[in-house]
Structures are given as structure tokens and as C-alpha cells.
Design an enzyme around this catalytic site. Structure first.
Site, PDB file in Angstrom:
ATOM      1  CD  GLN A 182      -1.285   0.201   3.684  1.00  0.00           C
ATOM      2  OE1 GLN A 182      -2.487   0.156   3.481  1.00  0.00           O
ATOM      3  NE2 GLN A 182      -0.777   0.392   4.886  1.00  0.00           N
ATOM      4  NE  ARG A 197      -3.581   7.601   7.616  1.00  0.00           N
ATOM      5  CZ  ARG A 197      -4.477   8.588   7.829  1.00  0.00           C
ATOM      6  NH1 ARG A 197      -4.421   9.287   8.960  1.00  0.00           N
ATOM      7  NH2 ARG A 197      -5.402   8.869   6.944  1.00  0.00           N
ATOM      8  CD1 TRP A 202      -2.824   9.075   1.643  1.00  0.00           C
ATOM      9  CD2 TRP A 202      -4.744  10.182   1.518  1.00  0.00           C
ATOM     10  NE1 TRP A 202      -3.634   8.594   2.640  1.00  0.00           N
ATOM     11  CE2 TRP A 202      -4.823   9.262   2.591  1.00  0.00           C
ATOM     12  CE3 TRP A 202      -5.829  10.989   1.266  1.00  0.00           C
ATOM     13  CZ2 TRP A 202      -5.948   9.128   3.387  1.00  0.00           C
ATOM     14  CZ3 TRP A 202      -6.958  10.871   2.049  1.00  0.00           C
ATOM     15  CH2 TRP A 202      -7.019   9.947   3.104  1.00  0.00           C
ATOM     16  CG  ASP A 205      -9.058   2.893   2.158  1.00  0.00           C
ATOM     17  OD1 ASP A 205     -10.179   2.565   2.564  1.00  0.00           O
ATOM     18  OD2 ASP A 205      -8.074   3.041   2.913  1.00  0.00           O
ATOM     19  CD  GLU A 212     -15.233   5.625   4.059  1.00  0.00           C
ATOM     20  OE1 GLU A 212     -14.392   6.546   3.994  1.00  0.00           O
ATOM     21  OE2 GLU A 212     -14.948   4.430   3.933  1.00  0.00           O
ATOM     22  CG  ASP A 244      -9.665   0.675   8.608  1.00  0.00           C
ATOM     23  OD1 ASP A 244      -9.293  -0.077   7.699  1.00  0.00           O
ATOM     24  OD2 ASP A 244      -9.652   1.909   8.511  1.00  0.00           O
ATOM     25  CG  HIS A 296      -3.669  -4.335   6.301  1.00  0.00           C
ATOM     26  ND1 HIS A 296      -2.658  -3.534   6.788  1.00  0.00           N
ATOM     27  CD2 HIS A 296      -4.501  -3.498   5.615  1.00  0.00           C
ATOM     28  CE1 HIS A 296      -2.860  -2.284   6.413  1.00  0.00           C
ATOM     29  NE2 HIS A 296      -3.970  -2.235   5.695  1.00  0.00           N
TER      30      HIS A 296
END
Length: 685
Positions: free
Chosen positions: A289, A302, A305, A406, A409, A473, A538
């Protein structure tokens, strides 16, 4: 059993609407079908977690009614005529569609968006069971509770009585509650062999707490209610999925083993892959990822992006992908529908005017936790296809065979969209738009049948555009609401909402507030994943604090055994996936789909059928080496030995052994796949 006729029946105090012999709507002046009025909402978003408060200012019964002369249209209005609607039912493709539209003396367009409140009441039976409303993690049978329909982060802990949830609330308003979900949907399925869908993307609350009515509160007047019925639960799902659309077949490479979640660069991926292969793990893919770079935040590691290969973190990745491909191993990446501020995709989108705007007409940058990102405006056709083509170019044409698609929302409710759709109505639609964008990326690349993307967020329409869901998650624990049990329950609930392909992160993801993934949890989760459509690991948000697939040789050996079991089931899983594509029968199934005469199975959410022929009872309690299994009426053989374990054709419970590496799984004795299943004893000592 398609609906063939509809009829209004007038009574002295009201009317009833029937679809064939089934009562669909009932109205009287004392118990009206519909209320309308105004409310005042307060919505606050905290990194995808939403606090929603609604104060009802007025709610009037539309008690007055009139059936037109042809008996095809009903008018309902409140005293004085301030609120009024017309109800027009029709049969469309064997389903009843009840169109609802405003009609009144007073125009209501002056009301602020999101101010309208509508309450609908549908007939219910006291002993009825209800399922669906999207992907629900805490409850499978929804009866006795209410469920807001709003896509958001699923929440950490998701149970207000638990310490973890309290700590998450205090830290970042992130604790959640039992109804928080990535994938809500205004649809439910009844044990009485019918289903109902509300055609609206507005915030709504489905309330199943009353014995004789199901109530729905909605922030707009829905365009329609859609009713379907059948003479069996499988036929109900076939009709439901025929309405929403079904998932396609999976690529052949998916069935060849485990997708290993690895981070840290090309060399790390190669070393861990070599280690897994040496231990006998059948590897279908490597999923990295962080292929586009990382950000380190207080939450943990993180991503950058920016969905473009980062050669500094992953040197020579393009060559490695080709080399792995020659060994039968695919490479998968990560992307989402937001673009990190300051990076190439975000800056290009901003320059083209493709980002969602705020009320001042400026680009709306959202705080995702110590970094900001823009939202590609998927309501703008140019932006939509630009982003789909960017995904095709940077991911598929680069050489990746799939990705985690991903999020979805986070659309703020005060955003301003290109097509003018109010953000309150677009918020729930966003995950489905994002799913269609990914679908278009695959189409642009001509990679249908070769590429797999999987998503956590969804809404009405996602069934057609998303080939695989994952549970999101989960906490790295055994908790009912947010651990391993919740992932199984989520698969069953989503199956009853029309999406039949589902899996979860092996071992869970969220590592906070003292939680640590243990060796036992990882191994038990791997056992469950072996009996699902897809096996994928993961590392979690804090990899160094979690037990990983290669933390010791015993864990590697265990994953190898479970991976071999999964590969053994490949032909059976392909048949199940094909049945889902053709008929909407989910791969992981509630027991009542095949054993409806057994009253107990209507509330079971800790067992499932994998296809029609395997009964799976995962171990989901820490330290357990046995568990109680409910056997529906049939003869069942032990998957691991082939020996009979339940020979009575009556339903009943039995405590069975559950040693590590041999979870309770059972074969229907007259299955055509029996010989294949019972060869598992050759794979696991």
C-alpha cells in the site's frame, strides 16, 4: 414469484395496498402511513466520523386521504393542506414500485435543503426477522433496533460500553456506535420472503423496534419505495440482486493463494515473499500500500496519497513486478478518491478545476489527520474520467493487477459540487460514484477479468460497480463489535444487501489504545479467511506493534497450511462466485438460505455456509480449543477427516474440538464436492 397484480382496498377508516396477497401499505386517519414536517440538523465531521443531531421542529400526520376514481392513485394531505403527497403504485419487472411525489397547496421548495422530514410506516409481523441495511457489524438480525443510514468511518470499538470506544471518543471523536458503517443502504430483507428498498440518498433512520410496524425517518421525500417478493429466501436474493446488479467473476489468479500485505520497499517485498515461499505459503500476490510513499503521523504510518509510483521508496519496482509476474505472483497497490495536497495528482486536479469546492468557491481541502487532501469532484464528468484515466495509467498500465480502492465516506456536508447536487444528498452516493470510477479505470485499460480492486465503502449501486468488498478497519482483537466476529457478521449482512463477495484483513487493522495483534488472533483469523472468497494479510496501522505473518516459523507454517486449503477449494470457490454472478447467491451465506425450516438459524451470526456444501464455524474466542456448533438438519462430515460428525437429519447443537489449524468446518454428506473437500486431510497434519 414476481408480483402480478396490485390493488387498493378501501376500508371505512382508510385503505390498504396489496401486492398479490401481500399487504404492503396500510393507512388510516388514526394510524397514518406518512408524516411530513421540518427538522433542524447539526452535523460535525471529525476525520470521517460524523456527529449527527436532529431536532424535529414539526411533524404532521397526512391523515386525510382520497382514492382517485380509477383506483390507481392515492392523495394524502395534512389538515389544512400544508403537506400533501400523491402515491402511485405500478408493477415494473415483477416488482412493486410505489412512486411518491409532492402535491400540495403550499409550495415547499422554499424549505432549506435538509430541512424536510418524512416518516413512513410499513406493516410488520411480531415474529419477523429483518436483515440488510448495508454492512452492519454488530447485529445481523436487525429486529429490535434502529439503524441510521449514513456512510462514515466505522468507528473504533463501536460499543459505547467498552474502554477502547471511550478512549477513541476522548481522543478524536472516533469511538462510533453499533450502527456506524462504511456501507449503509436503505434496503432491508424480511424473513417473510420480501424486500424493500427506499429510493433516496438522504440521511435516514430505519427503525425495527416496533412489533407491528417498520418505521423510516428520511430527510427528504423519497422518490419511491420498491418492493420485491419470492417464495424462498434464495429467490428473494436473486430478485434483489437482479434489481441492484451483481458482481462479476473474479480473475483466475485470485484463487492461487494468499495476497501478502507487505510494506517498506521493493527489497523488503522480495525478502518477505522469498521467506513465505520457502515456508510453503502459496502466494497469489504482493500488496504494497505504500508504493507511492508514506507520511508518519500520531495515528501511525500513513500514505502519501499521490497514486503514482515512488521510485525512491520502491526502486526498480517496475522490473520487480515483471519478474514476480513470471513466477505467477501479481502486484497490487493502494489508491483512494482523495489526492494529497502538494503532490502531483492534487495539483493537476486543482489546476484543471476538478476539485470539490467550499461555499466560497475555493478548493475544499479536508484534514485527514495531520495532512490535507483535495476531493476529486466525481459529479463533474471531465473530472470523473480524468481520474479514471489517471488510475488506469498510473496503476494498471504501470503493471499492477489490482488495488485497494479505499475511502469514499468523507464528503463534507457543506461542500459545493459541480452538478449542483446538495452535499447532504451526495454524501451517501459518493462511495458508489467512486466504485464506478474504478470500474471505468479497468475498462479504459481493457483489463476486465484480469484486474481486481476491492473497497470498504459503499451505497446503493455499489453492487454493480464493485467486484469485491473488504470489511474495513477491524480492531486487532476478539471484540464482538469491532474484532474478528464483526468481520464475519459484516459479510452476512452485506450478502443480504445484495453484495456477495467479501473478505477482511487477516488479523485486523486498527492498533491503538494498548491493542496489539497476537499470534493466536492472526492464526485464527487466517483460518476463517481460508474459507472466504479471498485471503489477504495486512500489517496494520502500526506494523511494529502487531504480530505478522512472518513473525515466527510456526505462524508461517500455519499460513502455508491455510493457504493450501484455500487453493484446494479453488474450483469450488469459482463455482460459488459464478453462482453469485448468475443468481446473486453470496459466497458466504446465512444458514437460513438453505435451511429455512430450522427456526434457530434465523438468528445465527457466528457460523456461515460457504456455498451450499460447507458449514464453517470459526473460532472467535481467545484461548478456545472447542466451540458449540449448530448443525442444521442434514448429515455432516468433518472436513478434516471425512468422518461423520452429525448423522441426525434433525437440527441440533454439539460441542466440537477446535485445535489450532483445524477449525470446525463440515461437509454436507451428499455434496458432489465431497471427495475434493475430504482430501484436506492430506494438507493439514
Amino acid at each position: 414469484m414476481p408480483i402480478e397484480r396490485i390493488s387498493f382496498v378501501k376500508r371505512s377508516d382508510g385503505f390498504s395496498l396489496y401486492a398479490d396477497e401481500r399487504l404492503v401499505l396500510s393507512h388510516s386517519e388514526s394510524v397514518p402511513f406518512l408524516f411530513m414536517g421540518r427538522g433542524e440538523a447539526r452535523i460535525a465531521m471529525h476525520h470521517g466520523n460524523f456527529d449527527i443531531e436532529d431536532e424535529i421542529r414539526e411533524l404532521y400526520p397526512l391523515a386525510q386521504w382520497d382514492l382517485d376514481a380509477d383506483g390507481e392513485l392515492v392523495r394524502l394531505w395534512s389538515e389544512g393542506g400544508r403537506w400533501a403527497v400523491t402515491i402511485r403504485p405500478e408493477i415494473v419487472e415483477g416488482r412493486l414500485v410505489v412512486h411518491i411525489s409532492r402535491a400540495g397547496i403550499v409550495a415547499h421548495d422554499s424549505l432549506f435543503e435538509g430541512e424536510v422530514r418524512v416518516r413512513l410506516s410499513l406493516p410488520a409481523r411480531p415474529a419477523e426477522h429483518v436483515y440488510g441495511c448495508g454492512e452492519q457489524f454488530s447485529y445481523f438480525d436487525l429486529r429490535g433496533r434502529k439503524f441510521p443510514i449514513w456512510t462514515s468511518e466505522q468507528g473504533v470499538g463501536r460499543n459505547k460500553s467498552m474502554r477502547v470506544t471511550l478512549e477513541a471518543d476522548l481522543a478524536d471523536h472516533a469511538g462510533g456506535d453499533y450502527w456506524w458503517t462504511f456501507f449503509p443502504q436503505p434496503t432491508f430483507v424480511s424473513s417473510d420472503r420480501y424486500w424493500v428498498h427506499m429510493d433516496s440518498s438522504a440521511y435516514s433512520v430505519f427503525d425495527f423496534r416496533r412489533e407491528t410496524t417498520h418505521e423510516v425517518l428520511c430527510w427528504e421525500l423519497p422518490e419511491a419505495l420498491v418492493f420485491g417478493q419470492a417464495d424462498s429466501m434464495p429467490a428473494v436474493l436473486e430478485d434483489l440482486t437482479g434489481f441492484f446488479g451483481r458482481q462479476p467473476l473474479l480473475p483466475e489468479w485470485v484463487y492461487t493463494g494468499v495476497i501478502l500485505g507487505i510494506q517498506g520497499g521493493t527489497e523488503v517485498c522480495q525478502k518477505k515473499f522469498d521467506k513465505a515461499r520457502a515456508a510453503g505459503v502459496p502466494v497469489a500476490g504482493i500488496w504494497a500500500q505504500d508504493w507511492e510513499g508514506i507520511n508518519i503521523t500520531s495515528f501511525g504510518q500513513r500514505l502519501r496519497w499521490n497514486w503514482v509510483w515512488n521510485p525512491e521508496r520502491y526502486p526498480s519496482l517496475d522490473a520487480a513486478i515483471k519478474a514476480w509476474r513470471t513466477e505467477g505472483v501479481r502486484f497490487l497497490v493502494y489508491a483512494n478518491c482523495y489526492v494529497g495536497k502538494g503532490w502531483s495528482l492534487c495539483e493537476e486536479a486543482a489546476a484543471r478545476g476538478y476539485l470539490v469546492k467550499n461555499a466560497q468557491g475555493e478548493n475544499y481541502y479536508v484534514d485527514f489527520g495531520e495532512f490535507d487532501a483535495g476531493i476529486v469532484d466525481l459529479t463533474n464528468p471531465e473530472a470523473f474520467y480524468w481520474y479514471a484515466q489517471a488510475l488506469a495509467r498510473h496503476i494498471i498500465e504501470f503493471g499492477a493487477s489490482g488495488w485497494m480502492a479505499d475511502f469514499g465516506e468523507y464528503l463534507p456536508t457543506d461542500a459545493v459540487l459541480f452538478d449542483g447536487t446538495p452535499a447532504l444528498l451526495a454524501h451517501n452516493l459518493w462511495p458508489a460514484l467512486w466504485a464506478r470510477c474504478n470500474h471505468e479505470a479497468v475498462r479504459f485499460a481493457g483489463a476486465e477479468g484480469e484486474v481486481l480492486y476491492f473497497m470498504r465503502a459503499g451505497f446503493t449501486g455499489s453492487q454493480r460497480w464493485c467486484p469485491m468488498m473488504w470489511a474495513g478497519d477491524q480492531n486487532v482483537d476478539w471484540s464482538n463489535d469491532d474484532g474478528l466476529p464483526s468481520a464475519v457478521r459484516a459479510a452476512l449482512g452485506l450478502a443480504m444487501s445484495g453484495h456477495g463477495l467479501h473478505h477482511s484483513d487477516i488479523g485486523g487493522y486498527t492498533t491503538l489504545f494498548g491493542m496489539r495483534r497476537t499470534k493466536e488472533l492472526f492464526m485464527r483469523w487466517a483460518e476463517q479467511a481460508a474459507f472466504s472468497p479471498l485471503m489477504r494479510t495486512h500489517e496494520g496501522n502500526r506494523p511494529a506493534e502487531n504480530w505478522q505473518f512472518d513473525s515466527d516459523q510456526e505462524t508461517l507454517a500455519h499460513l502455508a497450511r491455510m493457504g493450501r486449503v484455500h487453493v484446494l477449494l479453488a474450483d469450488y470457490l469459482k463455482a460459488c462466485v459464478a453462482e453469485n454472478a448468475a443468481r446473486g447467491m453470496p459466497v458466504m451465506r446465512p444458514l437460513f438460505l438453505h435451511y429455512p425450516e430450522d427456526e434457530q438459524v434465523w438468528t445465527i451470526d457466528n457460523e456461515y455456509l460457504l456455498g451450499a456444501d460447507l458449514l464453517v464455524a470459526p473460532v472467535m474466542v481467545e484461548g478456545a480449543r472447542e466451540r458449540t456448533v449448530h448443525f442444521p438438519g442434514d448429515v455432516w462430515l468433518d472436513f478434516w477427516t471425512g468422518e461423520p460428525i452429525w448423522e441426525s437429519r434433525l437440527a441440533g447443537d454439539l460441542i466440537v474440538n477446535a485445535p489450532m489449524g483445524k477449525p470446525p468446518v463440515f461437509v454436507r454428506a451428499d455434496s458432489l464436492w465431497k471427495d475434493l473437500f475430504c482430501s484436506a486431510s492430506n494438507l493439514v497434519p
